[in-house]
Design an enzyme around this catalytic site. Structure first.
Site, PDB file in Angstrom:
ATOM      1  N   GLU B  56       0.833  -1.213   0.000  1.00 33.70           N
ATOM      2  CA  GLU B  56       0.000   0.000   0.000  1.00 33.70           C
ATOM      3  C   GLU B  56       0.866   1.262   0.000  1.00 33.70           C
ATOM      4  OE1 GLU B  56      -3.018  -0.068  -0.619  1.00 33.70           O
ATOM      5  OE2 GLU B  56      -3.633  -2.084  -0.066  1.00 33.70           O
ATOM      6  N   ASN B  60       1.213   3.851  -3.133  1.00 31.64           N
ATOM      7  CA  ASN B  60       0.860   5.264  -2.958  1.00 31.64           C
ATOM      8  C   ASN B  60       1.980   6.188  -3.425  1.00 31.64           C
ATOM      9  OD1 ASN B  60      -1.686   4.828  -1.958  1.00 31.64           O
ATOM     10  ND2 ASN B  60      -1.143   5.145   0.187  1.00 31.64           N
ATOM     11  N   ARG B 114      -9.156   4.030  -7.598  1.00 27.59           N
ATOM     12  CA  ARG B 114      -8.646   3.871  -6.240  1.00 27.59           C
ATOM     13  C   ARG B 114      -9.854   3.982  -5.314  1.00 27.59           C
ATOM     14  NH1 ARG B 114      -4.497   1.518  -7.913  1.00 27.59           N
ATOM     15  NH2 ARG B 114      -4.286   1.086  -5.688  1.00 27.59           N
TER      16      ARG B 114
HETATM   17  N1  LIG Z   1       2.894   9.002  -0.997  1.00 31.55           N
HETATM   18  C1  LIG Z   1       1.869   9.828  -1.201  1.00 31.55           C
HETATM   19  N2  LIG Z   1       2.067  11.013  -1.855  1.00 31.55           N
HETATM   20  C2  LIG Z   1       1.046  11.864  -2.078  1.00 31.55           C
HETATM   21  N3  LIG Z   1      -0.233  11.640  -1.683  1.00 31.55           N
HETATM   22  C3  LIG Z   1      -0.493  10.497  -1.021  1.00 31.55           C
HETATM   23  C4  LIG Z   1       0.527   9.535  -0.744  1.00 31.55           C
HETATM   24  N4  LIG Z   1      -0.027   8.509  -0.062  1.00 31.55           N
HETATM   25  C5  LIG Z   1      -1.330   8.794   0.071  1.00 31.55           C
HETATM   26  N5  LIG Z   1      -1.633   9.993  -0.505  1.00 31.55           N
HETATM   27  C6  LIG Z   1      -2.955  10.663  -0.528  1.00 31.55           C
HETATM   28  O1  LIG Z   1      -3.777  10.046   0.440  1.00 31.55           O
HETATM   29  C7  LIG Z   1      -4.977   9.552  -0.177  1.00 31.55           C
HETATM   30  C8  LIG Z   1      -5.440   8.292   0.551  1.00 31.55           C
HETATM   31  O2  LIG Z   1      -4.508   7.230   0.336  1.00 31.55           O
HETATM   32  P1  LIG Z   1      -5.053   5.733   0.388  1.00 31.55           P
HETATM   33  O3  LIG Z   1      -3.935   4.812   0.101  1.00 31.55           O
HETATM   34  O4  LIG Z   1      -5.790   5.542   1.673  1.00 31.55           O
HETATM   35  O5  LIG Z   1      -6.143   5.699  -0.778  1.00 31.55           O
HETATM   36  P2  LIG Z   1      -5.915   5.645  -2.365  1.00 31.55           P
HETATM   37  O6  LIG Z   1      -4.502   5.327  -2.668  1.00 31.55           O
HETATM   38  O7  LIG Z   1      -6.478   6.883  -2.959  1.00 31.55           O
HETATM   39  O8  LIG Z   1      -6.842   4.400  -2.756  1.00 31.55           O
HETATM   40  P3  LIG Z   1      -6.464   2.837  -2.564  1.00 31.55           P
HETATM   41  O9  LIG Z   1      -5.273   2.791  -1.640  1.00 31.55           O
HETATM   42  O10 LIG Z   1      -7.692   2.212  -1.938  1.00 31.55           O
HETATM   43  O11 LIG Z   1      -6.181   2.343  -3.915  1.00 31.55           O
HETATM   44  C9  LIG Z   1      -4.616   9.362  -1.633  1.00 31.55           C
HETATM   45  O12 LIG Z   1      -5.753   9.390  -2.471  1.00 31.55           O
HETATM   46  C10 LIG Z   1      -3.654  10.531  -1.859  1.00 31.55           C
HETATM   47  O13 LIG Z   1      -4.390  11.726  -2.069  1.00 31.55           O
HETATM   48 MG   LIG Z   2      -3.477   3.782  -1.744  1.00 36.24          MG
END
Ligand SMILES: Nc1ncnc2c1ncn2[C@@H]1O[C@H](COP(=O)(O)OP(=O)(O)OP(=O)(O)O)[C@@H](O)[C@H]1O
Ligand SMILES: [Mg+2]
Lengths: 114, 154
Positions: B56, B60, B114
Site C-alpha cells: 500500500e 501510494n 482507487r
Molecule cells: N505518498 C503519497 N504522496 C502523495 N499523496 C499520497 C501519498 N499517499 C497517500 N496519498 C494521498 O492520500 C490519499 C489516501 O490514500 P489511500 O492509500 O488511503 O487511498 P488511495 O490510494 O487513494 O486508494 P487505494 O489505496 O484504496 O487504492 C490518496 O488518495 C492521496 O491523495
Molecule cells: Mg493507496
C-alpha cells in the site's frame, strides 16, 4: 498476472491467478472490460482461487467491475476467496456489496437465478 | 545466554532499498521485506499483513507521490526486539491534509479506480503507523509491527 476466461451460459467467468496489485490490475481491467462488452454485460464471476496476495488495487478492480455491471443491469459475484484474503475483504466491507460463494458452481447458479 | 547474544544480532539488523517508481517494483518491495523478517519466524497471517501494508505504501508513492511518473522510492527496514520497522519515502507531491488522507474511503484519484482504503489497511495491519509529509517535498510513511514476543527472543 495470468487469467483464464470462460463464458458459461452467457456469463463471463474470470479465474485470476498470481498477485493482485497495482502492477497486475491495470492491464487486467481493460481485458475484463473488453470481455464484458463481448458478453453484453450479462454477468461476471470472479474466482480468487489462484490469488494468494491482494491489496487495495484488487479492491478497486472488484468495485470498478461491480459499477460497470450494476449500471448495465448485470450481476457480479465472487468465489473461492482463500484465507489470506479474508481480512482485507472484511476490512473493506466488500462482502456487503458483492456476494461471495464457496465454489464457482454455486457462484454461477446464484447469477443465473438472480 | 547463547540466544541472548543472537537477539542482539537481530536487533542490529537493517536493510535499505531504493528503486525507481515503477509498478513492477511493488512486488520487489514486499518480497524483500518478507525475506528480511524471516529470521523472526512470523506467522503466515503476520506476513500477509506486513506485505499488504508495504504494498500500500509503495503503491501510494508511485501513484500519488509521483503521479505515475519518474521518481525514486526508498525503503528502510530495521529489526529491534522482535519488531520490524518499515519506512517508505518518496520525494513526490506530498500530502496537504494528512487527517483527510487517513479517512477510510478518501481518495484524490477516484478516476484511477482507487477506493481510498490503502492507509486504512496499513493502520489495521500494523501496530504503529505515522505519516509525515511536506507538500512539494515528499512523504514518509513509518510502520512498526510486532512479529515475535520478547519472551520468544530471550
Ligand atoms: N505518498 C503519497 N504522496 C502523495 N499523496 C499520497 C501519498 N499517499 C497517500 N496519498 C494521498 O492520500 C490519499 C489516501 O490514500 P489511500 O492509500 O488511503 O487511498 P488511495 O490510494 O487513494 O486508494 P487505494 O489505496 O484504496 O487504492 C490518496 O488518495 C492521496 O491523495
Ligand atoms: Mg493507496
Amino acid at each position: 498476472m495470468q487469467i483464464d476466461k470462460e463464458v458459461v451460459g452467457g456469463v463471463l467467468v474470470v479465474r485470476l491467478r498470481g498477485e493482485l496489485d497495482h502492477h497486475a490490475v491495470e492491464p487486467l481491467r481493460d481485458e475484463i472490460e473488453q470481455s464484458l462488452e463481448n458478453t453484453h454485460y450479462r454477468g461476471l464471476v470472479l474466482s480468487f482461487q489462484g490469488i494468494d496476495f491482494m491489496d487495495s488495487s484488487g479492491l478497486g478492480l472488484i468495485l470498478g467491475r461491480y459499477r460497470t455491471l450494476s449500471s448495465r443491469g448485470g450481476k457480479m459475484v465472487l468465489c473461492e476467496v482463500n484465507a489470506n484474503l479474508r481480512k482485507i475483504f472484511e476490512l473493506s466491507g466488500i462482502f456487503k456489496v458483492v456476494p461471495v460463494f464457496e465454489s464457482e458452481d454455486s457462484a454461477l447458479r446464484a447469477i443465473k437465478e438472480a | 545466554m547463547e540466544q541472548k547474544v543472537q537477539s542482539k544480532v537481530i536487533a542490529a539488523n537493517y536493510m535499505h532499498l531504493q528503486f525507481p517508481s515503477r509498478s513492477e517494483n511493488e512486488s520487489l518491495a514486499r518480497v524483500a521485506v518478507a525475506a528480511f523478517v524471516t529470521v523472526l519466524d512470523p506467522t503466515m497471517e503476520q506476513l500477509t499483513e506486513l506485505k499488504t501494508a508495504v504494498s500500500e505504501a509503495v503503491t501510494n508513492a508511485i501513484i500519488h507521490g509521483y503521479d505515475g511518473g519518474e521518481g525514486e522510492v526508498r525503503l528502510h527496514c530495521a529489526l529491534k526486539d522482535g519488531t520490524v520497522e518499515v519506512v517508505v519515502e518518496d520525494d513526490g507531491i506530498g500530502i496537504e491534509d494528512i487527517d483527510q488522507a487517513r479517512q477510510p474511503l478518501f481518495t484524490s484519484r477516484p478516476e484511477l479506480e482507487r477506493s481510498g482504503m490503502g492507509l486504512t489497511i496499513i493502520e489495521n495491519f500494523v501496530d504503529e503507523f505515522f505519516i509525515s509529509s511536506e507538500p512539494g517535498r515528499g512523504t514518509r510513511v513509518t510502520m512498526r509491527k510486532v512479529l515475535a514476543s520478547s519472551e520468544t527472543l530471550n
